[in-house]
Design an enzyme around this catalytic site. Sequence first.
Site, PDB file in Angstrom:
ATOM      1  N   SER A  75      49.847  33.871  36.192  1.00  0.00           N
ATOM      2  CA  SER A  75      49.038  32.959  36.985  1.00  0.00           C
ATOM      3  C   SER A  75      47.492  33.383  36.532  1.00  0.00           C
ATOM      4  CB  SER A  75      49.219  33.030  38.416  1.00  0.00           C
ATOM      5  OG  SER A  75      48.942  31.789  39.123  1.00  0.00           O
ATOM      6  N   PRO A  76      46.429  32.843  36.336  1.00  0.00           N
ATOM      7  CA  PRO A  76      45.893  32.624  36.029  1.00  0.00           C
ATOM      8  C   PRO A  76      44.808  33.735  37.391  1.00  0.00           C
ATOM      9  CG  PRO A  76      45.273  30.173  36.435  1.00  0.00           C
ATOM     10  CD  PRO A  76      47.206  30.880  36.916  1.00  0.00           C
ATOM     11  N   CYS A  99      41.237  36.540  37.892  1.00  0.00           N
ATOM     12  CA  CYS A  99      40.517  36.352  37.738  1.00  0.00           C
ATOM     13  C   CYS A  99      39.730  38.316  37.024  1.00  0.00           C
ATOM     14  CB  CYS A  99      38.757  36.643  38.247  1.00  0.00           C
ATOM     15  SG  CYS A  99      38.139  34.545  38.690  1.00  0.00           S
ATOM     16  N   ALA A 105      40.127  31.259  35.458  1.00  0.00           N
ATOM     17  CA  ALA A 105      39.657  30.105  36.127  1.00  0.00           C
ATOM     18  C   ALA A 105      38.116  30.767  35.210  1.00  0.00           C
ATOM     19  CB  ALA A 105      38.438  30.404  37.312  1.00  0.00           C
ATOM     20  N   GLN A 149      42.629  27.815  31.974  1.00  0.00           N
ATOM     21  CA  GLN A 149      42.256  26.812  33.031  1.00  0.00           C
ATOM     22  C   GLN A 149      40.694  27.029  32.876  1.00  0.00           C
ATOM     23  OE1 GLN A 149      41.870  29.248  37.372  1.00  0.00           O
ATOM     24  NE2 GLN A 149      43.884  28.174  37.541  1.00  0.00           N
ATOM     25  N   TYR A 206      37.681  26.258  45.324  1.00  0.00           N
ATOM     26  CA  TYR A 206      36.149  25.664  44.723  1.00  0.00           C
ATOM     27  C   TYR A 206      36.010  23.787  44.343  1.00  0.00           C
ATOM     28  CZ  TYR A 206      37.193  30.945  43.509  1.00  0.00           C
ATOM     29  OH  TYR A 206      36.840  32.276  43.046  1.00  0.00           O
ATOM     30  N   ARG A 235      45.849  23.050  39.260  1.00  0.00           N
ATOM     31  CA  ARG A 235      46.491  24.064  40.484  1.00  0.00           C
ATOM     32  C   ARG A 235      45.752  23.347  42.192  1.00  0.00           C
ATOM     33  NH1 ARG A 235      46.487  30.430  41.159  1.00  0.00           N
ATOM     34  NH2 ARG A 235      48.542  29.974  40.472  1.00  0.00           N
ATOM     35  N   ARG A 251      49.827  39.520  40.793  1.00  0.00           N
ATOM     36  CA  ARG A 251      49.937  40.961  41.446  1.00  0.00           C
ATOM     37  C   ARG A 251      50.572  41.896  40.796  1.00  0.00           C
ATOM     38  NH1 ARG A 251      46.854  37.998  44.851  1.00  0.00           N
ATOM     39  NH2 ARG A 251      44.830  38.969  45.382  1.00  0.00           N
TER      40      ARG A 251
END
Length: 360
Positions: free
Chosen positions: A26-27, A29, A61, A103, A186, A234, A328
Amino acid sequence: MSNQPAHLFAPLQIRDVTFRNRIGVSPMCEYSSDNGFANDWHLVHLGSRAVGGAAMVITEASAVLPEGRISPQDLGIWKDDHIPMLRRIFRFIEDHGAVPGMQLAHAGRKASTAAPWDGGKALEESEQGWRPIFGPSAVPFSPKSPTPEPLNAAGIAHIVEAFAAAARRAREAGAKIVEIHSAHGYLLHEFLSPLSNQRDDCYGGSFENRTRFLREVVQAIRGTWPAGLPLFVRISATDWVEDGWTIGDSVCLAKQLQPLGVDLIDCSSGGNVPNVAIPAGPGYQTPFAERVRKEAAIATAAVGMITDPAQADHIVRTGQADMVFLARELLRDPYWPLRAADQLGQNGPWPKQYLRAKRT
């Protein structure tokens, strides 16, 4: 979507791309870029997850415009100069059996903030921040956040083209997937939700109007993105707030997006308003992926507190989602897919350099 029985380590084909299993990175940051550029941190962070056996490795992102960054340290894809290092990273990912993806994002009213370890506060221009920040309406994210400048039609068109240009750069860098970030409060999510979108023009008010911006971005990207390559979106499947965006809205949105060329809905939640009570727990967002998959007849990914191999396998085997995206857990263990394969009695994609460590 195939009706054949599936499991966590069954291959999956979407358009012309075959995933070796159903596990995606998963993306996440990293807040480790300078002026949007990827560097050796990203090579090691993303590359190690490909070596670790994931089927898909997608960047954090990545801002389509400099003012669309969450923080000054975000990854970017707003200029051609960003391409060479990304090309190196994506080539490494693909050489190790995973599908590289990117992404694409614009932070909207949540832009210009500090990295989490620096407090995450809104940054002033004297602190490497910037103004203005943009949103659908002059509604700040929180009482401590700056008030965004509402985008006009020209500003929206500029951002739509920036997403398309970013997709072209991602492809030139070697990405095989692009995912549009329309979640977590966002910019694109801000337009979807009535909590943040108080416009009275063709981009506000009705469901049809609030989804228009995202649909225009999808169409612009599909106009330049190769037909044989997947396009993901997403979403935050719910705002978790009364009178906000709902799972029912998400189903309707997915039904709009599939005919426009979207192949998979990545089902997260929340992030558009602060201090929301979210009933987090193992797999707590998986029901969203299941409902979108079944009611909109589109592939989905389940995300959120998926940590156990049996849990992930059960999600796929029972048709709740087509893929599971881990975040995570893959920070804690980049080689989780290899361990999961061993626990589930499947053949994990062990790199030849590591075979001597494989338990038999």
